[in-house]
Design a protein around this motif. Structure first.
Motif, PDB file in Angstrom:
ATOM      1  N   PHE A 155     -26.264 -24.784 -28.500  1.00  0.00           N
ATOM      2  CA  PHE A 155     -25.614 -23.558 -28.950  1.00  0.00           C
ATOM      3  C   PHE A 155     -26.634 -22.624 -29.589  1.00  0.00           C
ATOM      4  O   PHE A 155     -27.482 -23.035 -30.367  1.00  0.00           O
ATOM      5  CB  PHE A 155     -24.513 -23.881 -29.963  1.00  0.00           C
ATOM      6  N   GLU A 156     -26.540 -21.373 -29.234  1.00  0.00           N
ATOM      7  CA  GLU A 156     -27.364 -20.338 -29.851  1.00  0.00           C
ATOM      8  C   GLU A 156     -26.441 -19.220 -30.308  1.00  0.00           C
ATOM      9  O   GLU A 156     -25.547 -18.812 -29.563  1.00  0.00           O
ATOM     10  CB  GLU A 156     -28.377 -19.787 -28.846  1.00  0.00           C
ATOM     11  N   ALA A 157     -26.642 -18.743 -31.487  1.00  0.00           N
ATOM     12  CA  ALA A 157     -25.769 -17.705 -32.041  1.00  0.00           C
ATOM     13  C   ALA A 157     -26.266 -16.321 -31.650  1.00  0.00           C
ATOM     14  O   ALA A 157     -26.737 -15.544 -32.477  1.00  0.00           O
ATOM     15  CB  ALA A 157     -25.691 -17.839 -33.552  1.00  0.00           C
ATOM     16  N   ASN A 158     -26.178 -16.000 -30.346  1.00  0.00           N
ATOM     17  CA  ASN A 158     -26.524 -14.650 -29.912  1.00  0.00           C
ATOM     18  C   ASN A 158     -25.679 -14.277 -28.693  1.00  0.00           C
ATOM     19  O   ASN A 158     -25.103 -15.133 -28.021  1.00  0.00           O
ATOM     20  CB  ASN A 158     -28.028 -14.506 -29.624  1.00  0.00           C
ATOM     21  N   TRP A 159     -25.596 -12.976 -28.430  1.00  0.00           N
ATOM     22  CA  TRP A 159     -24.754 -12.478 -27.349  1.00  0.00           C
ATOM     23  C   TRP A 159     -25.224 -12.933 -25.974  1.00  0.00           C
ATOM     24  O   TRP A 159     -24.415 -13.212 -25.100  1.00  0.00           O
ATOM     25  CB  TRP A 159     -24.681 -10.954 -27.385  1.00  0.00           C
ATOM     26  N   GLN A 160     -26.528 -13.000 -25.769  1.00  0.00           N
ATOM     27  CA  GLN A 160     -27.045 -13.380 -24.455  1.00  0.00           C
ATOM     28  C   GLN A 160     -26.623 -14.805 -24.091  1.00  0.00           C
ATOM     29  O   GLN A 160     -26.212 -15.069 -22.965  1.00  0.00           O
ATOM     30  CB  GLN A 160     -28.576 -13.244 -24.408  1.00  0.00           C
ATOM     31  N   TRP A 161     -26.707 -15.717 -25.051  1.00  0.00           N
ATOM     32  CA  TRP A 161     -26.282 -17.092 -24.797  1.00  0.00           C
ATOM     33  C   TRP A 161     -24.791 -17.123 -24.473  1.00  0.00           C
ATOM     34  O   TRP A 161     -24.351 -17.814 -23.561  1.00  0.00           O
ATOM     35  CB  TRP A 161     -26.577 -17.988 -26.006  1.00  0.00           C
TER      36      TRP A 161
END
Length: 177
Positions: free
Chosen positions: A114-120
């Protein structure tokens, strides 16, 4: 009795009526049936609250409140049960939803971080998104039904037990001739 246990944990009616997000329901919040604790309203509240707890959408409490109003479920309990998914439990619950979704859709689970960004998030919608959404829907329905019927059975059992106790007390209180 379940009613006494539930009453201990119930939030104040006025706090809920004064909540800024729930003010949009206006006079609908003044319906006395939304605040009663009985078998039907509590069973429905468990179904509504558990259903929306598994929905990965913002404003789950508002959605649960709106649906509780429609089906005449206990409003405070419906809203409270949504908090089963909170920042501490959400990762585990939603991962379980994803795993169930992969099983239902019959696709292999993917390793992801999990990455907390829009692209992910945008990239994940096409890869793990379908399985996740299906898993959330399946578990929401399963736990809503399970909650509804479990509370209904517990409530009926509790009332029958109380009636049996009352009958036994009446039998002992009768004077013998």
């Amino acid at each position: 009795m379940p009613k006494k246990i539930i009453q201990r944990f119930m939030p104040d009616h006025q706090k809920i009526k004064d909540n800024k997000h729930l003010k949009m329901f206006g006079a609908l919040l003044h319906n006395a049936n939304l605040w009663h604790l009985n078998r039907r309203s509590v069973s429905k509240a468990f179904a509504v609250g558990l259903f929306f707890a598994f929905m990965p959408v913002p404003f789950q409490m508002v959605l649960a409140a709106g649906f509780a109003i429609i089906v005449h479920a206990n409003l405070p309990l419906s809203i409270t049960l949504v908090w089963i998914t909170n920042p501490l439990t959400m990762p585990a619950i939603f991962y379980f939803c994803y795993v169930v979704g992969t099983w239902v859709v019959d696709v292999p689970t993917r390793n992801f971080a999990f990455e907390a960004n829009w692209q992910w998030l945008i990239d994940s919608v096409s890869t793990i998104g379908p399985a996740f959404i299906v898993g959330c829907g399946v578990l929401a329905a399963v736990f809503a039904l399970l909650g509804y019927f479990t509370i209904n059975i517990i409530w009926r059992f509790s009332v029958a037990k109380e009636w049996k106790k009352r009958k036994a007390r009446r039998g002992q209180a009768t004077p013998s001739s």
